[in-house]
Design a protein around this motif. Structure first.
Motif, PDB file in Angstrom:
ATOM      1  N   PHE A  60       0.835  -1.194   0.000  1.00 53.91           N
ATOM      2  CA  PHE A  60       0.000   0.000   0.000  1.00 53.91           C
ATOM      3  C   PHE A  60       0.877   1.253   0.000  1.00 53.91           C
ATOM      4  O   PHE A  60       2.003   1.208   0.490  1.00 53.91           O
ATOM      5  CB  PHE A  60      -0.882   0.012   1.247  1.00 53.91           C
ATOM      6  CG  PHE A  60      -1.841  -1.131   1.293  1.00 53.91           C
ATOM      7  CD1 PHE A  60      -3.145  -0.979   0.855  1.00 53.91           C
ATOM      8  CD2 PHE A  60      -1.431  -2.378   1.751  1.00 53.91           C
ATOM      9  CE1 PHE A  60      -4.033  -2.046   0.880  1.00 53.91           C
ATOM     10  CE2 PHE A  60      -2.309  -3.455   1.776  1.00 53.91           C
ATOM     11  CZ  PHE A  60      -3.613  -3.279   1.339  1.00 53.91           C
ATOM     12  N   LEU A  61       0.347   2.326  -0.553  1.00 51.48           N
ATOM     13  CA  LEU A  61       1.083   3.590  -0.561  1.00 51.48           C
ATOM     14  C   LEU A  61       0.237   4.697   0.053  1.00 51.48           C
ATOM     15  O   LEU A  61      -0.971   4.754  -0.153  1.00 51.48           O
ATOM     16  CB  LEU A  61       1.440   4.001  -1.996  1.00 51.48           C
ATOM     17  CG  LEU A  61       2.334   3.060  -2.798  1.00 51.48           C
ATOM     18  CD1 LEU A  61       2.564   3.634  -4.191  1.00 51.48           C
ATOM     19  CD2 LEU A  61       3.663   2.843  -2.075  1.00 51.48           C
ATOM     20  N   LEU A  62       0.899   5.555   0.809  1.00 51.77           N
ATOM     21  CA  LEU A  62       0.281   6.811   1.204  1.00 51.77           C
ATOM     22  C   LEU A  62       1.054   7.909   0.497  1.00 51.77           C
ATOM     23  O   LEU A  62       2.293   7.953   0.560  1.00 51.77           O
ATOM     24  CB  LEU A  62       0.321   7.017   2.720  1.00 51.77           C
ATOM     25  CG  LEU A  62      -0.404   8.270   3.223  1.00 51.77           C
ATOM     26  CD1 LEU A  62      -1.016   8.032   4.592  1.00 51.77           C
ATOM     27  CD2 LEU A  62       0.496   9.489   3.275  1.00 51.77           C
ATOM     28  N   HIS A  63       0.333   8.775  -0.184  1.00 50.98           N
ATOM     29  CA  HIS A  63       0.965   9.897  -0.873  1.00 50.98           C
ATOM     30  C   HIS A  63       0.370  11.199  -0.377  1.00 50.98           C
ATOM     31  O   HIS A  63      -0.844  11.288  -0.161  1.00 50.98           O
ATOM     32  CB  HIS A  63       0.763   9.791  -2.389  1.00 50.98           C
ATOM     33  CG  HIS A  63       1.245  10.997  -3.132  1.00 50.98           C
ATOM     34  ND1 HIS A  63       0.393  11.916  -3.698  1.00 50.98           N
ATOM     35  CD2 HIS A  63       2.506  11.448  -3.367  1.00 50.98           C
ATOM     36  CE1 HIS A  63       1.120  12.884  -4.269  1.00 50.98           C
ATOM     37  NE2 HIS A  63       2.390  12.622  -4.086  1.00 50.98           N
ATOM     38  N   ALA A  64       1.218  12.199  -0.151  1.00 49.56           N
ATOM     39  CA  ALA A  64       0.740  13.528   0.228  1.00 49.56           C
ATOM     40  C   ALA A  64       1.713  14.551  -0.338  1.00 49.56           C
ATOM     41  O   ALA A  64       2.824  14.211  -0.740  1.00 49.56           O
ATOM     42  CB  ALA A  64       0.636  13.660   1.738  1.00 49.56           C
ATOM     43  N   ILE A  65       1.286  15.788  -0.383  1.00 51.02           N
ATOM     44  CA  ILE A  65       2.142  16.876  -0.872  1.00 51.02           C
ATOM     45  C   ILE A  65       2.427  17.816   0.290  1.00 51.02           C
ATOM     46  O   ILE A  65       1.509  18.226   1.010  1.00 51.02           O
ATOM     47  CB  ILE A  65       1.450  17.622  -2.043  1.00 51.02           C
ATOM     48  CG1 ILE A  65       1.242  16.671  -3.231  1.00 51.02           C
ATOM     49  CG2 ILE A  65       2.263  18.834  -2.468  1.00 51.02           C
ATOM     50  CD1 ILE A  65       0.447  17.274  -4.377  1.00 51.02           C
ATOM     51  N   LYS A  66       3.693  18.126   0.478  1.00 56.09           N
ATOM     52  CA  LYS A  66       4.083  19.051   1.548  1.00 56.09           C
ATOM     53  C   LYS A  66       3.696  20.470   1.142  1.00 56.09           C
ATOM     54  O   LYS A  66       4.064  20.922   0.056  1.00 56.09           O
ATOM     55  CB  LYS A  66       5.605  18.961   1.752  1.00 56.09           C
ATOM     56  CG  LYS A  66       6.287  20.201   2.315  1.00 56.09           C
ATOM     57  CD  LYS A  66       6.338  20.205   3.839  1.00 56.09           C
ATOM     58  CE  LYS A  66       7.168  21.388   4.339  1.00 56.09           C
ATOM     59  NZ  LYS A  66       8.538  21.052   4.649  1.00 56.09           N
ATOM     60  N   VAL A  67       2.947  21.148   1.986  1.00 56.54           N
ATOM     61  CA  VAL A  67       2.544  22.523   1.682  1.00 56.54           C
ATOM     62  C   VAL A  67       2.805  23.428   2.883  1.00 56.54           C
ATOM     63  O   VAL A  67       3.047  22.943   3.999  1.00 56.54           O
ATOM     64  CB  VAL A  67       1.042  22.616   1.290  1.00 56.54           C
ATOM     65  CG1 VAL A  67       0.806  22.010  -0.081  1.00 56.54           C
ATOM     66  CG2 VAL A  67       0.156  21.956   2.340  1.00 56.54           C
TER      67      VAL A  67
END
Lengths: 464, 358, 464, 358
Positions: A395-402
C-alpha cells in the motif's frame, strides 16, 4: 565467443551502468524452470548453475544482456529467440484416456543413461513422447503442457536477464517478498513516479526494503542528482538488492550519502566530529589513520549539513518505524510542493497515519492506494490470466508538503456541522481519497468542491 | 444426502480434518482402522460421538476432528479425477443461475462431482440434476459416489458426449451449466433442454479468453440474451501481529552505540600509546574507529540496533520502555489463485409468438 | 395482453414464490439507462416510470419475468430480445475529426418537437446521426457508443427483472451498498454456500444488512426449514430488501421467527410472558386483546424455546455489534460441525476476531477471505472488463464449530518455541488461512501439517 | 522542464489546487487575475511566494494551493484532447520498458501528452522522445504545450500516421510505446526504429482483448520475444472511523424499553378500567401492548434502540458507559476504475548472425 568486445562498456548517454556484461557483475540468469538466480561473473572463473551445467564466465563477458544460451560442454551457444508456436486444434480430446494411465514412459535409469550418453534434451523428450501410449490421444493443449514440463526438466539452456529495476524487483519479489516489504514492480514504479524521481532531483529515502528503494532512486537519477538515505544501523548497510544493479561504484559514492537516525538529529553531535587534542602529531601510521578518520568525519558532517539545508524534492519511506515519527523528523527538510510517499505491506498503519495527517495543514490530500497487477499468459488460443499473480503488492500513502496560512482558511463551516451529525448517527465517518478520483466519480460539483476545501482545513471529512 | 443426526453412526460418511492440507472422507466401518501421521484411530471409537468432535489418537501422536460432510468440505476432500470447481465459482454460478429448492438443472461434464454435490444440496429432494460425463470411467466413479452419498434420487448421471449427442431431456430444465472444452458445440442442445415457458439461464465455464469469444458468439447466434461474463475469486487473507517500532528508542540506541565505540576507540588509543612505548605489534581491533564510516563493504561487521536486545545497550532502561502494542492486521495471502475460469452467462426468455400479443 | 393467465402462480416444486408477475408484487424494472428500479404492481393501477412513460399494471400481471416491453401510449408491446450486433470494422478513424466538433446536431427544442409529434426514438436517433457532420468519419466503435448513448436517452422500452436473490442483491448493491453492508452478489453467494444453507436446514441469522441475509436464507430454504433472526429492535424490522423478493407471506411466517437481543437471553423473562392475574375475565373486547397478547406471547416463547434448544446448522452474521460478543451469545446454539459465517465491510474487525478465535478450541480453522469480482463487456470485437466493477464487496470470516477435547491436544511444542523466537525478531507473526489454501500452496507436507495441528491447539501460529 | 526554483516567478507554469476535483494549470502573468468559486486572486500576488504555499483569496471566499508542476499533477490538470493515460499505467510501462535517464523512446500517438510529460521527466535532458500524432490539430496543440513547458529539446513531435508511413528514425530507440487503435500495423515499423545492437522493448496499449490477441500475433510474427501481457490498476482506499457497538448495552436498552412499554400497558389497563367505568370511548393508544409483536407491517412504529439517544433510555447511565473506541479502517473506494487497458509487452534481442558464433 565475442559478440562485441566493447571496451567502453557504458552507454554514451548514461555512463551509470554498463550495457554489456562485465567481469565482476552479478548477473541474473533465467533457468529452464523459469526461475531467476543471481550468479557472479568473474573473468576466467567458472560459473556453475547446478543441474543445468557450468561454463567459463569469459563466454558471457562483453555480451549484451537478454540472450539465450545452450550449454554444450563448457561452451555456450547463443540460441535464436523462441517465438510462440501455433498449436493446432485437433479433434483429439482426453475422452478415451483413463486417469492415472498418463505415466512416465521411460524409467529414471533410462533417462539418466540417455543424458550421460550426450543425447540432446529435445531427443529425450521425443523419446519419452514416443513411448507414451496415450500421447496421440491427448488434446494438443495437454501435449504442449506435457512437452513444456519435460523441456523445463531436461533443457540445458538459460538466458541472461538485464538488471533493469523492473527485473531486479521482480526477481526479489518472487524470491522473498518479505525482504522487500511486498514492493512489487508495479508498486515500485508508482513510488518513483509519485515522488517525481528524475535525473538531477534531490531525495531523502528511508529504506528497510533491502535497498530496493535506494537502488531504484539511484537508477532513475542515472548519476545526476542527490540521494540521502537514513538507516537504523551504525553504518550504511550493504543492500543486497543493489548488488544486482551493477552500478558504477564511483558514481554511486558521488550521488548517495547515508546517515543514521542519530546522526540525522540536528541537536546531536556525532562523536567522530569531536576533535580530541591528544590525538595530534604521532607516528606516520597514526597520522594516516587520523586522516582517514578526518575524511570519514568530513563525509558525515557534509551529509548532515546537506540534509539540514533541506528543500528536498521528495521523501520516500519503506520502514518498520512509526511513520508519523519519521515524518516528524524529516518533513522539515522537504521543499514546498514536494512529495511524501510511504509504503507499507499493510493498510492499517497508513490508515491511522492518514487520519492524523489530514488534520495537519502541512500535508495536502493524503491518500492511500493499493496497487493491483495481473499478468496474462498469451499463448495462441490459450489467453488467460496467470494462476498466481494475485496477492498483495503493498500500500502507498501519498501527500504533498505545503505551507499553511491559517488566515487563508476561513471557510463557513455550516455544512460541516450537518455532516458531523449525520456521521455520528451512522456510527462512522469517511473520506474518499485518491489522486485520480476526480475522473472516476462525477460528484455534484459545487457541493463536492466546497466539502473538499472544508476537509482540507479542519478535522471533518466529506462522506465518501 | 448425508446424515442429519447429531451423532456419528456406523455407515456414515464423515470428513476427517487432520490439518488444512489434509482433509479426507471416511466411511465409518466398525472393525476398520484409520492410520495417519497424526495417529491411529478405530472407526468403532467414532461411532456415537457428536459430529464436530475432536478425537485424540490411540497412540498419542495427534488428533483429528470428525466433521459432518457438506458440499464445501467435500470439495476440499474429494478424490480429484479432473480439475475441479471451487467455492467462489460454484457459489456465484449457483446464484446467477438462480438454482434453488426445486430447480431442474443440467451440468456437463460431471468431472469430479464438486459442482454436482453443491447443486444437489441446494435444489433439495424436490429438485433434479441431470449430469453428463463423456469419460466412461469417471462417469461410473461419480455414479457410485452419488449413490453412496444418498443422492441417487436427485442426480441422474448419463455417460454421453453431449456435444455430439445432446441431452436426454427436452423443455425441462431451469438452468444449464457447461464445463466443456468446446461449449459452443452444446449450446443448441442446451436450448432444447431448457424450459420454453419461463425465463431460463445458462453458464459456460472456460479458462481461456478465446473460448469465451467463441462461446459468446454461439450464444448470440442461438438467441440467448443478456450475455455477460464474470470472473470471481476468493482472496484469502493472512493475519499478522504488527507493531510499529518507536523511532525515539532507535535514536537513543544509536547514540549510545556510537558513544560506546568512541569510548572503545579512546581506550584503544591509550593502549596503542602504551604498546608503542613497549614496541608491540598493532592489532586488528585497533582499526575499528577508522572502519566505521566505510560503506557497503564493511556491512557484515555493522551491528543493527534491531539485532541488539535492549539489555546489551542499556540494561536499566528496557523495563521503562513499554514494548509497542501489537495490532492484528491482515493482507491478501501471497499465494492466491489468480484465475480459475471465465464464467459466461446468458438468459433465454420465453418468446413463443403465439402467446405474445404485439 | 395475456401471455399465460396462469391462475396458479407458483411452481409445483417450489410454492414459495410465484413464477409470474402478480398483483401486489414489487417488480424491478430495468430502464433504458441500465438502472433498475422497484415499482409496485397493483391490479387496475397505473405504473409510472418517469420519463420512460406509464402504463396499466394489468398489462404485466400474469407475465413471466424477464420480458422487454415498449410503451406505446398506455399499452405495452413485448419486444423480441435483442442480440448483439456485429460491428464491422472499417478503415475510418477519428483522424480527421476535430475535437469539439462532435456536438449535438439537433437543438433541444427540435428534439422535444420530434418527441411530441410522436416520432419513434430510433428515428430521432437516425435524424441526429444524419445531421452529425462527422458521423461517417468516426470509427464504427465510436458510432456504436454514440448510438447507444442516444438510445438510452430516447428509448421508451424497459424490461422486468426476475426477483432472484442475485438480481435483488445486485439492485441494492448498485443503489446503496452501505445499506447492505457492501454485500455484493458474489459475497452473498459465498455466505450461503459456506453456511451450507439448504432446504430443510435450521439457521440463526443476525441481519443488519436491510434483510438481505434473511431474504437470501429464506429463498434458499424455499419454504422448508427454519430461520431464527436476532435483531436489535423491539419488534422484527420491516426489511426493505425482502419487499422485492415477493415471498408468500404465509410461508415466511411458518419458517421464520424473530427475537431481539433481550428476548434471546436465556436468563431474561420477557414482560409479555408475565401473566398478570388482574387482567383476566374482563369485557369481550378485552378478552380479544388478551388473546392476541397470548398469541404473541406464545410465538415469542416458542421462538425462545426453539433457539435455546440449539443444534442449528449455521450462524450467519452481518452486524455492527462486536462479533465476539455476538458469538459469546449465540455459539452455544450452533450444532457440532456447524458453520459460522461473519461478514464485514472492513477487514479489521474480522482480523481482530480471527486472532482471538484461533486461541479458542471451539472454532476450527477460522479464516478470512475477501471476495473479488470482475464483470466484462462481451460485445463483438470489444471484449474488456467493465470500467467500474471493482471496489469492495466485503470480507468474510468462516469457522467450524467443534467440540474440544483437551486431552487430545498433547503435541510436542518444540517447533513452536523456535517459531515464536523468529517472529519476535521480525516484529510480527503470521498465519495463512483459507478454506482453499491446500491446493494453491504446496508446503513441505510434514512440516506444514504438524505446524497446522499446533496452531489449532494453542496461541502460536505457523508462518504464512 | 518546469521551474526548479524555490519561489514562484513571473512566467512560471504552476498548478493551482483548489480541490481534488479542481486542479488547473496556470501561467503566472502579472496583471492577470484568477477567478473561481473559491475566490479572486491576482497573479502578481503569487510571484515570490514559495511553491507549495496556501494562498487566501482577496475576497475571502476560499483559498488555493500553488504547486510546482510534476507530470503526475499535469495528468490531473491537463486539458483532455483524448482519453489519457494515468499514473498506474504510465509508471508500470515506464518501468517495464526500462525508460530512464538517457533513454531514446518513441510514442505514438501523442494524444493529450500525459505519457509524454512523464517520459520527458524520466529520460532527462540527455534522453530523447520521438512523439507521433496522426491528428493535426492535436499535434499542433501538443507541440505548443511541449514548447511552453521547456521540453522542445527533449521531445520531437511529428504529425504523421505511423501505421501508414512509419517512424522518422531507424536503429535509434530503446523503447517503443504504441497507443493506437491498430498497433499491429505499426509493429514492423517499430522494429526498424529500435536499436539493433542492444536489447530493446515495446509496449502496446489496447483496451479490448481482441486487439491484444491480434497484437500478440503480430509481435510474434515480427520476431519479438518474451511476449507477455499485464493489467495494472491503482485502487484508492477510503478511510473510515469505525467502532464496534457493544452488545451488552443493546441488551440492557432493549430490556428497559420493554419494561417501559409493559409499565405503560399496565397503566393503560388501569386507565381503561377507570374509563370503562366512566363509559368513555377507547383510544388508539390503548392498543400499544397488543401491537408489539406484530411483525413487518408495524415497523414504522418500532423504535430502533440505535435511534434513541442514551438520555432517553436512561439519563443516569450513559455517562458511565464509555463510548466505544474508534479505529481508523480503510476499504477500497467503491468507484474505482476497474479497467484501463491491456498492456502487451515484448522484447527484441540482438541476433545479427554475423556477430554471434554458434
Amino acid at each position: 565467443m565475442d559478440i562485441s568486445n566493447c571496451e567502453d562498456p557504458t552507454s554514451a548517454l548514461n555512463p551509470f551502468k554498463a550495457t554489456t556484461i562485465q567481469s565482476g557483475h552479478t548477473v541474473l540468469l533465467r533457468l529452464p524452470s523459469g526461475e531467476t538466480k543471481g550468479f557472479k561473473v568473474e573473468k576466467d572463473a567458472t560459473v556453475s548453475i547446478g543441474r543445468v551445467g557450468s561454463f567459463r564466465a569469459n563466454e558471457l563477458i562483453g555480451h549484451p544482456y537478454g540472450l539465450t544460451y545452450e550449454i554444450r560442454g563448457k561452451e555456450l551457444a547463443v540460441q535464436s529467440p523462441r517465438t510462440l508456436q501455433e498449436v493446432e486444434e485437433t479433434d483429439a480430446t482426453n475422452e478415451l484416456i483413463n486417469d492415472g494411465e498418463f505415466v512416465q514412459p521411460l524409467t529414471l535409469g533410462e533417462i539418466e543413461g540417455l543424458k550421460k550418453s550426450g543425447v540432446h534434451a529435445s531427443d529425450i523428450i521425443k523419446a519419452q513422447i514416443e513411448q507414451h501410449a496415450n500421447y496421440s490421444m491427448k488434446t494438443e493443449y495437454s501435449k504442449e503442457k506435457y512437452k513444456q514440463r519435460k523441456e523445463a526438466k531436461y533443457s540445458k539452456t538459460f538466458s541472461t536477464v538485464e538488471p533493469t529495476i523492473y527485473n531486479v524487483c521482480d526477481h526479489w519479489f518472487k524470491k522473498d517478498q518479505n525482504r522487500i516489504r511486498d514492493i512489487r514492480p508495479d508498486t515500485l514504479s508508482q513510488i518513483l513516479n509519485l515522488a517525481n524521481v528524475r535525473p538531477g532531483g534531490r531525495y531523502i529515502a528511508v529504506d528497510e526494503a533491502s535497498g530496493l528503494l535506494v537502488s531504484a532512486i539511484l537508477e532513475r537519477l542515472g548519476g545526476e542528482g542527490r540521494l540521502i538515505s537514513i538507516c537504523d544501523v551504525d553504518s550504511p548497510p550493504a543492500y543486497p538488492v543493489m548488488t544486482l544493479m551493477n552500478f558504477r561504484k564511483d558514481i554511486v559514492t558521488n550521488i548517495h550519502s547515508s546517515l543514521n537516525w542519530a546522526t540525522a538529529q540536528e541537536d546531536y553531535t556525532p562523536a567522530v566530529a569531536q576533535e580530541s587534542s591528544s590525538e595530534v602529531g604521532k607516528s606516520e601510521r597514526h597520522r594516516i589513520r587520523l586522516d582517514k578518520r578526518k575524511n570519514a568525519a568530513d563525509t558525515l558532517l557534509n551529509a548532515r549539513e546537506e540534509l539540514f539545508a533541506g528543500e528536498y524534492d521528495a521523501l520516500l519511506i519503506a520502514s518498520d518505524y512509526d511513520p508519523l515519527e519519521i515524518l516528524q523528523n524529516l518533513i522539515v527538510y522537504v521543499g514546498g510542493s514536494g512529495s511524501i510517499v510511504i509504503q507499507s505491506p499493510f493498510s492499517q498503519p497508513l490508515t491511522e497515519l492518514q487520519s492524523k495527517l489530514r488534520l495537519d495543514p502541512s500535508y495536502l490530500a493524503p491518500s492511500i492506494t493499493e496497487s493491483w497487477l495481473r499478468r496474462y499468459q498469451v499463448l495462441p488460443g490459450r489467453t488467460h490470466p496467470t494462476m498466481n499473480t494475485s496477492g498483495s503488492g503493498g500500500f502507498l500513502l501519498h501527500a504533498i508538503k505545503v505551507y499553511d496560512d491559517p488566515n487563508a482558511s476561513k471557510v463557513s463551516s455550516h455544512r460541516q456541522s450537518k455532516r458531523r451529525k449525520k456521521e455520528a448517527d451512522e456510527g462512522y465517518s469517511s473520506v474518499s481519497q485518491t489522486l485520480e478520483s476526480h475522473e472516476t466519480t462525477e460528484p455534484e460539483e459545487e457541493d463536492a468542491a466546497v466539502a473538499d476545501q472544508i476537509s482540507l482545513t479542519n478535522e471533518v471529512e466529506p462522506a465518501g | 444426502m448425508w446424515s442429519n443426526a447429531r451423532d456419528v453412526a456406523a455407515g456414515d460418511l464423515v470428513i476427517i480434518w487432520q490439518t488444512r492440507e489434509l482433509i479426507q472422507p471416511l466411511l465409518i466401518t466398525p472393525g476398520k482402522d484409520l492410520n495417519s501421521r497424526f495417529g491411529y484411530y478405530r472407526h468403532a471409537d467414532l461411532v456415537g460421538i457428536p459430529y464436530g468432535s475432536k478425537v485424540g489418537s490411540r497412540n498419542g501422536k495427534g488428533f483429528i476432528h470428525v466433521l459432518r460432510p457438506t458440499p464445501e468440505l467435500w470439495t476440499m476432500a474429494l478424490p480429484h479425477r479432473t480439475q475441479i470447481l471451487y467455492l467462489a465459482d460454484i457459489a456465484f454460478i449457483t446464484s446467477w443461475l438462480d438454482i434453488k429448492r426445486g430447480s431442474s438443472v443440467i451440468e456437463a461434464g460431471t468431472g469430479s462431482g464438486s459442482f454436482s454435490h453443491s447443486v444437489a444440496r441446494t435444489i433439495g429432494s424436490v429438485g433434479h440434476l441431470w449430469s453428463y460425463e463423456f469419460h466412461e470411467a469417471r462417469a461410473n466413479k461419480a455414479r457410485e459416489e452419488f449413490s453412496l452419498h444418498g443422492m441417487a434420487d436427485i442426480i441422474t448421471l448419463t455417460h454421453r458426449n453431449v456435444c455430439k449427442d445432446g441431452f436426454t431431456v427436452e423443455d425441462t430444465v431451469d438452468a444449464v451449466f457447461l464445463d466443456l472444452p468446446a461449449p459452443w458445440d452444446a449450446i443448441e442442445h442446451a436450448k432444447k433442454a431448457l424450459k420454453k415457458a419461463s425465463p431460463t439461464r445458462i453458464c459456460c465455464f472456460s479458462p481461456c479468453m478465446e473460448q469465451v469469444l467463441r462461446t459468446v458468439s454461439a450464444l448470440n447466434d442461438s438467441g440467448f440474451t443478456d450475455i455477460t461474463m464474470f470472473e470471481t475469486l476468493l482472496r484469502p487473507h493472512e493475519v499478522h501481529q504488527l507493531s510499529l517500532q518507536p523511532l525515539t528508542q532507535a535514536v537513543e540506541k544509536l547514540k549510545k552505540l556510537e558513544q560506546k565505540r568512541e569510548d572503545k576507540r579512546q581506550h584503544q588509543i591509550a593502549r596503542t600509546s602504551k604498546r608503542k612505548r613497549d614496541d608491540l605489534p598493532e592489532t586488528d581491533t585497533d582499526n575499528v574507529g577508522g572502519k566505521r564510516l566505510r560503506t557497503q563493504e564493511s556491512a557484515e561487521e555493522d551491528v543493527s540496533i534491531r539485532d541488539i536486545p535492549d539489555a546489551v545497550v542499556d540494561p536499566g532502561q528496557s523495563a521503562n520502555q513499554p514494548s509497542p502494542i501489537k495490532t492484528s492486521v491482515s493482507k491478501v495471502s501471497p499465494d492466491v489463485r489468480g484465475h480459475t475460469s471465465y464464467l459466461t452467462f446468458a438468459r433465454l426468455v420465453p418468446t413463443a409468438p403465439s402467446t405474445i400479443r404485439d
